[in-house]
Design a protein around this motif. Structure first.
Motif, PDB file in Angstrom:
ATOM      1  N   GLY A  40      50.440  42.191  31.454  1.00 17.85           N
ATOM      2  CA  GLY A  40      51.587  41.924  32.314  1.00 17.85           C
ATOM      3  C   GLY A  40      51.199  41.237  33.613  1.00 17.85           C
ATOM      4  N   ALA A  41      50.044  41.592  34.136  1.00 19.82           N
ATOM      5  CA  ALA A  41      49.596  41.029  35.407  1.00 19.82           C
ATOM      6  C   ALA A  41      48.893  39.684  35.231  1.00 19.82           C
ATOM      7  N   MET A  42      48.306  39.456  34.054  1.00 16.39           N
ATOM      8  CA  MET A  42      47.514  38.247  33.819  1.00 16.39           C
ATOM      9  C   MET A  42      47.998  37.496  32.570  1.00 16.39           C
ATOM     10  N   PRO A  43      49.289  37.194  32.466  1.00 17.03           N
ATOM     11  CA  PRO A  43      49.743  36.500  31.251  1.00 17.03           C
ATOM     12  C   PRO A  43      49.073  35.134  31.142  1.00 17.03           C
ATOM     13  N   GLY A  44      48.420  34.912  30.028  1.00 19.48           N
ATOM     14  CA  GLY A  44      47.724  33.650  29.826  1.00 19.48           C
ATOM     15  C   GLY A  44      46.434  33.519  30.612  1.00 19.48           C
ATOM     16  N   PRO A  49      37.423  41.382  29.212  1.00 23.19           N
ATOM     17  CA  PRO A  49      36.029  41.041  28.898  1.00 23.19           C
ATOM     18  C   PRO A  49      35.623  39.661  29.433  1.00 23.19           C
ATOM     19  N   GLN A  50      36.520  38.695  29.404  1.00 19.00           N
ATOM     20  CA  GLN A  50      36.198  37.377  29.954  1.00 19.00           C
ATOM     21  C   GLN A  50      35.947  37.473  31.451  1.00 19.00           C
ATOM     22  N   LEU A  51      36.759  38.254  32.131  1.00 19.13           N
ATOM     23  CA  LEU A  51      36.567  38.428  33.569  1.00 19.13           C
ATOM     24  C   LEU A  51      35.219  39.086  33.861  1.00 19.13           C
ATOM     25  N   ALA A  52      34.799  40.012  33.010  1.00 17.71           N
ATOM     26  CA  ALA A  52      33.492  40.651  33.191  1.00 17.71           C
ATOM     27  C   ALA A  52      32.377  39.608  33.092  1.00 17.71           C
ATOM     28  N   VAL A  53      32.483  38.681  32.149  1.00 21.10           N
ATOM     29  CA  VAL A  53      31.476  37.628  32.006  1.00 21.10           C
ATOM     30  C   VAL A  53      31.471  36.739  33.246  1.00 21.10           C
ATOM     31  N   LEU A  54      32.652  36.349  33.709  1.00 23.77           N
ATOM     32  CA  LEU A  54      32.737  35.513  34.912  1.00 23.77           C
ATOM     33  C   LEU A  54      32.110  36.224  36.112  1.00 23.77           C
ATOM     34  N   VAL A 106      23.881  30.322  29.983  1.00 25.81           N
ATOM     35  CA  VAL A 106      25.293  30.225  30.340  1.00 25.81           C
ATOM     36  C   VAL A 106      25.423  30.062  31.845  1.00 25.81           C
ATOM     37  N   HIS A 107      26.249  29.087  32.247  1.00 24.31           N
ATOM     38  CA  HIS A 107      26.530  28.789  33.655  1.00 24.31           C
ATOM     39  C   HIS A 107      28.027  28.912  33.894  1.00 24.31           C
ATOM     40  N   LEU A 108      28.385  29.305  35.091  1.00 27.11           N
ATOM     41  CA  LEU A 108      29.776  29.351  35.525  1.00 27.11           C
ATOM     42  C   LEU A 108      30.197  27.945  35.938  1.00 27.11           C
ATOM     43  N   THR A 109      31.354  27.483  35.465  1.00 18.65           N
ATOM     44  CA  THR A 109      31.873  26.171  35.856  1.00 18.65           C
ATOM     45  C   THR A 109      32.756  26.333  37.092  1.00 18.65           C
ATOM     46  N   PRO A 110      33.075  25.238  37.776  1.00 23.65           N
ATOM     47  CA  PRO A 110      34.015  25.335  38.894  1.00 23.65           C
ATOM     48  C   PRO A 110      35.361  25.939  38.463  1.00 23.65           C
ATOM     49  N   GLU A 111      35.825  25.594  37.264  1.00 23.68           N
ATOM     50  CA  GLU A 111      37.083  26.182  36.770  1.00 23.68           C
ATOM     51  C   GLU A 111      36.932  27.688  36.559  1.00 23.68           C
ATOM     52  N   GLY A 112      35.763  28.101  36.079  1.00 24.21           N
ATOM     53  CA  GLY A 112      35.505  29.523  35.883  1.00 24.21           C
ATOM     54  C   GLY A 112      35.479  30.281  37.201  1.00 24.21           C
ATOM     55  N   ARG A 113      34.856  29.682  38.218  1.00 27.55           N
ATOM     56  CA  ARG A 113      34.810  30.315  39.545  1.00 27.55           C
ATOM     57  C   ARG A 113      36.221  30.419  40.136  1.00 27.55           C
ATOM     58  N   SER A 114      37.011  29.377  39.978  1.00 28.19           N
ATOM     59  CA  SER A 114      38.390  29.391  40.468  1.00 28.19           C
ATOM     60  C   SER A 114      39.213  30.474  39.756  1.00 28.19           C
ATOM     61  N   THR A 115      39.040  30.565  38.439  1.00 31.33           N
ATOM     62  CA  THR A 115      39.743  31.591  37.663  1.00 31.33           C
ATOM     63  C   THR A 115      39.346  32.975  38.134  1.00 31.33           C
ATOM     64  N   LEU A 116      38.071  33.192  38.362  1.00 35.11           N
ATOM     65  CA  LEU A 116      37.585  34.486  38.851  1.00 35.11           C
ATOM     66  C   LEU A 116      38.195  34.805  40.210  1.00 35.11           C
ATOM     67  N   ASN A 117      38.188  33.852  41.124  1.00 32.46           N
ATOM     68  CA  ASN A 117      38.737  34.078  42.463  1.00 32.46           C
ATOM     69  C   ASN A 117      40.226  34.406  42.421  1.00 32.46           C
ATOM     70  N   GLU A 118      40.962  33.761  41.533  1.00 34.15           N
ATOM     71  CA  GLU A 118      42.396  34.046  41.388  1.00 34.15           C
ATOM     72  C   GLU A 118      42.629  35.417  40.754  1.00 34.15           C
ATOM     73  N   ALA A 119      41.739  35.822  39.855  1.00 31.49           N
ATOM     74  CA  ALA A 119      41.923  37.069  39.113  1.00 31.49           C
ATOM     75  C   ALA A 119      41.496  38.312  39.888  1.00 31.49           C
ATOM     76  N   LEU A 120      40.606  38.163  40.862  1.00 31.73           N
ATOM     77  CA  LEU A 120      40.079  39.341  41.559  1.00 31.73           C
ATOM     78  C   LEU A 120      41.162  40.203  42.210  1.00 31.73           C
ATOM     79  N   VAL A 122      44.261  40.466  41.415  1.00 33.59           N
ATOM     80  CA  VAL A 122      45.074  41.033  40.338  1.00 33.59           C
ATOM     81  C   VAL A 122      44.321  42.183  39.681  1.00 33.59           C
ATOM     82  N   THR A 123      43.026  42.033  39.542  1.00 36.38           N
ATOM     83  CA  THR A 123      42.199  43.089  38.964  1.00 36.38           C
ATOM     84  C   THR A 123      42.288  44.358  39.795  1.00 36.38           C
ATOM     85  N   VAL A 124      42.227  44.207  41.099  1.00 40.83           N
ATOM     86  CA  VAL A 124      42.347  45.364  41.999  1.00 40.83           C
ATOM     87  C   VAL A 124      43.709  46.023  41.813  1.00 40.83           C
TER      88      VAL A 124
END
Length: 159
Positions: A40-44, A49-54, A106-120, A122-124
């Motif tokens: 509900g908080a992260m539709p799409g 688990p993906q967030l854990a990898v990021l 495995v390396h974090l991409t700029p898109e991955g870093r942006s996704t992580l920053n947006e998700a943090l 919401v995760t809290v």
């Protein structure tokens, strides 16, 4: 004198069948609640688990796929699936290690870093909603007990 039915479990067995007392059932319900809150908080958005990898890659990179699996608590096939899916989505970049062709770095991409920053944030929010009825010390104790339960199995990455 009544005959005792030997096909029925004893009182202790009945307690273990009570959904409000059965650990496995309670864990399953808690997981269902978490998945519902997360979805509900992260539709799409990224899965948990993906967030854990990021998050692992934000702390240290590159990491090889085996290390990600160990640190994230993923079995080999789940980790492989996650890495492939996230690579295709552009969140990470995975490539064969030139020094050891059997390893994937495995390396974090700029898109991955942006996704992580947006998700943090919401995760809290999801964590707070999930544990709203617990005090901070109860949350700490819950996490300690869950971690203990997982490591007592001898393999924290076992499904």
């Amino acid at each position: 004198m009544q005959e005792q039915d030997t096909n029925r479990p004893g009182r202790a067995g009945l307690d273990s069948l009570d959904p409000l007392k059965a650990t496995g059932h309670l864990l399953r319900r808690a997981n269902q609640r978490f998945v519902a809150l997360w979805s509900g908080a992260m539709p799409g958005g990224p899965t948990s688990p993906q967030l854990a990898v990021l998050a692992l890659l934000a702390v240290e990179q590159p990491l090889d796929q085996q290390t990600i699996g160990e640190r994230g608590g993923f079995d080999k096939s789940t980790c492989g699936y996650l890495i492939d899916r996230m690579d295709r989505a552009g969140l990470i970049h995975a490539a064969v290690d030139p020094a050891n062709r059997r390893r994937k770095l495995v390396h974090l991409t700029p898109e991955g870093r942006s996704t992580l920053n947006e998700a943090l944030p919401v995760t809290v929010q999801v964590e707070e909603a999930m544990t709203a009825s617990l005090t901070q010390s109860e949350r700490t104790e819950l996490n300690r007990l869950l971690a203990k339960m997982l490591t007592l199995q001898g393999d924290a990455t076992a499904p």
